[in-house]
Enzyme design. Structure first.
Site, PDB file in Angstrom:
ATOM      1  CB  ILE A  70      55.146  20.035 -19.322  1.00  0.00           C
ATOM      2  CG1 ILE A  70      54.016  20.879 -19.916  1.00  0.00           C
ATOM      3  CG2 ILE A  70      56.302  20.930 -18.896  1.00  0.00           C
ATOM      4  CD1 ILE A  70      54.446  21.863 -20.958  1.00  0.00           C
ATOM      5  N   GLY A 131      50.356  18.205 -21.349  1.00  0.00           N
ATOM      6  CA  GLY A 131      50.510  19.196 -22.393  1.00  0.00           C
ATOM      7  C   GLY A 131      50.207  18.664 -23.776  1.00  0.00           C
ATOM      8  CG  ASP A 134      47.178  21.727 -22.332  1.00  0.00           C
ATOM      9  OD1 ASP A 134      46.129  22.274 -21.990  1.00  0.00           O
ATOM     10  OD2 ASP A 134      47.983  21.246 -21.520  1.00  0.00           O
ATOM     11  CD  GLU A 154      48.085  19.437 -17.568  1.00  0.00           C
ATOM     12  OE1 GLU A 154      48.508  19.847 -18.664  1.00  0.00           O
ATOM     13  OE2 GLU A 154      47.210  18.548 -17.459  1.00  0.00           O
ATOM     14  CG  ASP A 162      49.230  26.749 -17.253  1.00  0.00           C
ATOM     15  OD1 ASP A 162      49.618  25.857 -18.030  1.00  0.00           O
ATOM     16  OD2 ASP A 162      50.005  27.353 -16.486  1.00  0.00           O
TER      17      ASP A 162
END
Length: 281
Positions: A70, A131, A134, A154, A162
């Site tokens: 991110i 991310g 993810d 994270e 998340d």
């Protein structure tokens, strides 16, 4: 296929075999995931999914790294907007409800990869962090070059991952390995990623990986698109249900698909000892 203008992505193809490439296109920032990405990605996936010319999608990154996670400036903006909202609304419950909506919108961008009818293959090189993990966890297959490394980062930013890692990684690499990666944030090499099942294969270089992943994608694209779409849907359904429910689902699926022209063509091609030619979706 008409090309769309995306801010954070680039689409190439599809080629004559039906393979399209979806590229993270912020190389100067190591393809850090910004706000535009979360808007662009589900739209780009829907665009490729709707095209009858596309049979398989390869997800890759431009530049030296696949994805650095991110974009921290995006996190800072979210934090500032949440603080402002909290001051304006003066109600913690309303602020929390707004935050849930924001997170679910980000989650949906990655879930679009999983919900896409066409198989999505991640081709990873260099860093795949936060991310980025993810993102690849929502893909159907994952391959990397030997210089790749992975980190569920994270926890080092004082947040809980998340966007899907904590839900999908245990299914890919087991609960213990997922717990290890998520709690430590440590760097995982390409060879370890292969040994724990995070990736399906490791190639000696980015160039070799691109060649081999393209060959794999074309191999899949040559098969019946009805069978490929159905196989992906049934496997995902079975992953999330009991064996009994999974068997019921595939029975229902095949009851409507076994009478396809693809089945007739596959049988004829086998008897004639030639490659089958399947119609587009």
């Amino acid at each position: 296929m008409k090309q769309q203008a995306w801010k954070s992505l680039r689409v190439e193809g599809p080629d004559l075999e039906g393979v399209a490439r979806l590229l993270l296109d912020r190389p100067a920032r190591s393809n850090a995931l910004d706000a535009a990405l979360f808007t662009d990605l589900p739209l780009a996936i829907a665009h490729l999914d709707a095209s009858s010319a596309v049979r398989v999608i390869i997800l890759a990154g431009e530049g030296k790294n696949f994805c650095s996670g991110i974009d921290l400036s995006m996190l800072a903006q979210l934090n500032e907007s949440e603080t402002t909202s909290s001051q304006d609304i003066r109600d913690g419950a309303r602020t929390s409800l707004l935050n849930v909506h924001r997170v679910k919108r980000l989650q949906a961008a990655f879930t679009a990869l999983e919900e896409c009818r066409k198989p999505v293959i991640a081709a990873i090189h260099g860093a795949c962090i936060g991310g980025g993990v993810d993102l690849i966890a929502a893909c159907d297959l994952r391959y990397c070059s030997s210089d790749s490394y992975f980190s569920v980062k994270e926890v080092d930013l004082a947040i809980v991952a998340d966007l899907g890692s904590l839900q999908r990684l245990p299914l890919l690499i087991g609960h213990g390995n997922a717990m290890d990666l998520a709690l430590t944030g440590r760097r995982v090499s390409a060879s370890e990623a292969k040994s724990i099942g995070l990736v399906n294969g490791v190639f000696e270089s980015k160039h070799v990986m691109e060649e081999q992943v393209t060959a794999l994608a074309r191999n899949i694209a040559a098969k019946s698109p009805l069978a490929v779409v159905g196989t992906k849907k049934v496997l995902l359904k079975s992953r999330d249900t009991t064996v009994s429910d999974g068997l019921e689902y595939v029975a229902t699926w095949n009851s409507g698909m076994l009478l396809s022209s693809d089945l007739k063509e596959a049988i004829k091609a086998q008897l004639q000892k030639r490659k089958p030619i399947f119609s587009k979706l």
